[in-house]
Motif scaffolding. Structure first.
Motif, PDB file in Angstrom:
ATOM      1  N   HIS A   4      10.102   0.203 -17.393  1.00  0.00           N
ATOM      2  CA  HIS A   4      10.261   1.082 -16.228  1.00  0.00           C
ATOM      3  C   HIS A   4       8.995   1.105 -15.367  1.00  0.00           C
ATOM      4  O   HIS A   4       9.073   1.171 -14.138  1.00  0.00           O
ATOM      5  N   HIS A   5       7.852   1.046 -15.997  1.00  0.00           N
ATOM      6  CA  HIS A   5       6.589   0.975 -15.253  1.00  0.00           C
ATOM      7  C   HIS A   5       6.581  -0.278 -14.376  1.00  0.00           C
ATOM      8  O   HIS A   5       6.315  -0.213 -13.175  1.00  0.00           O
ATOM      9  N   LEU A   6       6.891  -1.407 -14.994  1.00  0.00           N
ATOM     10  CA  LEU A   6       6.928  -2.667 -14.268  1.00  0.00           C
ATOM     11  C   LEU A   6       8.013  -2.669 -13.201  1.00  0.00           C
ATOM     12  O   LEU A   6       7.781  -3.093 -12.059  1.00  0.00           O
ATOM     13  N   ILE A   9       7.139  -0.972  -9.883  1.00  0.00           N
ATOM     14  CA  ILE A   9       6.238  -1.746  -9.024  1.00  0.00           C
ATOM     15  C   ILE A   9       6.991  -2.893  -8.370  1.00  0.00           C
ATOM     16  O   ILE A   9       6.829  -3.155  -7.167  1.00  0.00           O
ATOM     17  N   VAL A  10       7.844  -3.580  -9.134  1.00  0.00           N
ATOM     18  CA  VAL A  10       8.629  -4.695  -8.585  1.00  0.00           C
ATOM     19  C   VAL A  10       9.528  -4.216  -7.454  1.00  0.00           C
ATOM     20  O   VAL A  10       9.578  -4.825  -6.373  1.00  0.00           O
ATOM     21  N   VAL A  11      10.225  -3.114  -7.664  1.00  0.00           N
ATOM     22  CA  VAL A  11      11.135  -2.579  -6.646  1.00  0.00           C
ATOM     23  C   VAL A  11      10.349  -2.107  -5.428  1.00  0.00           C
ATOM     24  O   VAL A  11      10.774  -2.317  -4.281  1.00  0.00           O
ATOM     25  N   HIS A  15      11.638  -6.345  -4.387  1.00  0.00           N
ATOM     26  CA  HIS A  15      12.308  -7.327  -5.231  1.00  0.00           C
ATOM     27  C   HIS A  15      13.200  -6.606  -6.240  1.00  0.00           C
ATOM     28  O   HIS A  15      13.202  -5.380  -6.315  1.00  0.00           O
ATOM     29  N   THR A  16      13.948  -7.379  -7.026  1.00  0.00           N
ATOM     30  CA  THR A  16      14.796  -6.791  -8.061  1.00  0.00           C
ATOM     31  C   THR A  16      14.396  -7.356  -9.416  1.00  0.00           C
ATOM     32  O   THR A  16      13.938  -8.493  -9.528  1.00  0.00           O
ATOM     33  N   PRO A 131      -0.048  -5.981  -5.178  1.00  0.00           N
ATOM     34  CA  PRO A 131      -0.623  -7.304  -4.857  1.00  0.00           C
ATOM     35  C   PRO A 131      -0.380  -8.337  -5.962  1.00  0.00           C
ATOM     36  O   PRO A 131      -0.170  -9.515  -5.670  1.00  0.00           O
ATOM     37  N   ALA A 132      -0.389  -7.917  -7.215  1.00  0.00           N
ATOM     38  CA  ALA A 132      -0.103  -8.856  -8.310  1.00  0.00           C
ATOM     39  C   ALA A 132       1.325  -9.370  -8.210  1.00  0.00           C
ATOM     40  O   ALA A 132       1.572 -10.579  -8.311  1.00  0.00           O
TER      41      ALA A 132
END
Length: 153
Positions: A4-6, A9-11, A15-16, A131-132
């Motif tokens: 969920h942490h990741l 950040i992705v969303v 992105h999905t 940024p990552a």
């Protein structure tokens, strides 16, 4: 909690992310989207590991993590980027490593390993943040551009 942490950040980056239901070396795939919101070709892959506390090397502060030889072989053979994300639960902080790039730089090849596992080292400054994630998208798109240079005539 680590997924969920990741995922947040992705969303946030537009992105999905999809959890892999049967974990055979990958925990998630990420489909990227361009600036207009259109989906881009092919996902990149993530292996997520969670720990209560990072195992750090005293002399350098690098984060140590042990990988299985079978996983190293799988990840190294993937033509698209695979990232290791190590999540520290107590601080809710995650660091990452581009696995194929690391394996190439360190000369790690599963078929040449004599042990069943190998320790890798993550830079504690390589924090999972927007940024990552954007750099992961760029890595994937560069790799796809190289692959598309192949003609199927």
């Amino acid at each position: 909690m680590s997924f969920h942490h990741l995922a947040g950040i992705v969303v946030e980056c537009g992105h999905t992310i999809q959890a892999v239901l049967s974990d055979y070396g990958y925990d998630a795939s990420v489909m990227t989207h361009d600036e207009a919101g259109f989906v881009e070709n092919n996902p990149f892959w993530i292996q997520i590991k969670a720990t209560d506390r990072f195992d750090t090397e005293p002399a350098t502060g690098r984060i140590r993590f042990t990988l299985d030889k079978r996983d190293i072989g799988l990840w190294a053979s993937n033509p698209l980027p695979v990232y290791l994300v190590v999540f520290e639960a107590r601080t809710k902080r995650a660091c990452w490593l581009h696995l194929q790039r690391y394996f190439e730089r360190e000369g790690i090849a599963a078929n040449a390993m004599t042990n069943d596992s190998r320790r890798v080292f993550l830079d504690p400054a390589a924090v999972v943040d927007p940024p990552a994630v954007q750099s992961w998208r760029e890595d994937k798109n560069r790799q796809l551009a190289r692959m598309w240079e192949i003609s199927h005539d």
